[in-house]
Design a protein around this motif. Structure first.
Motif: not given
Length: 176
Positions: A87-101, A70-83
């Motif tokens: 913010r951009a990640i918070r605005r985009v639509s996300l898929p339900d799952k990460w890719p396999a690799l 499962n792809l969790i928005r807060s974990e994706v946001v935490d990949l970045y330190t740049d404000t």
């Protein structure tokens, strides 16, 4: 001979100038070659490896069943330190799952090394796959550590040395 689509670029126009970035969850097709000139086309979304000869003729396909996480928005946001990126990640639509690799490399013995995305956002589960397609080993490694090269049974990794505030290269010996 071979044409593949890569990850899409995301353009966030909410800031001026617009922010252009690759999104970390976009699947892609990676291409690697072995010492005999065979071409490996790896679909990161499905852990699907298509092997072609040096002319681009398909020899075989290998599919490795893998449970995508499962792809969790807060974990994706935490990949970045740049404000702005956060913010951009918070605005985009996300898929339900990460890719396999996440990424793949080919070593000097034609073994394929594939970093799979697992539920823990701090690590990758690595698969080492022999030229024959047989899985040789798996191990976990922090996402902060980058495998730079594999020569013989020596693995060279790059990691950050916080004591000296610099990158360092370490060598490990493989034992199967």
């Amino acid at each position: 001979m071979l044409s593949v689509n890569n990850r899409n670029l995301h353009v966030d126009r909410a800031v001026d100038p617009p922010l252009i970035m690759m999104l970390p969850y976009e699947p892609e097709v990676l291409v690697k070659t072995d010492s005999k000139g065979r071409i490996y086309k790896i679909d990161t979304n499905h852990f699907l490896i298509t092997i072609m000869d040096s002319t681009g003729t398909e020899i075989e396909s290998r599919y490795y069943p893998f449970e995508k996480h499962n792809l969790i928005r807060s974990e994706v946001v935490d990949l970045y330190t740049d404000t702005f990126r956060r913010r951009a990640i918070r605005r985009v639509s996300l898929p339900d799952k990460w890719p396999a690799l996440s990424h793949v490399l080919m070593d000097d013995q034609d073994r394929l090394w594939a970093a799979s995305i697992v539920s823990d956002p701090e690590i990758y589960k690595w698969f080492i796959i022999a030229h024959s397609g047989e899985p040789l080993a798996t191990f976990t490694l922090s996402r902060d550590i980058s495998i730079e090269a594999v020569k013989g049974n020596q693995v060279y990794i790059k990691t950050f040395n916080s004591a000296e505030y610099s990158d360092q290269v370490l060598r490990y010996t493989l034992k199967f």
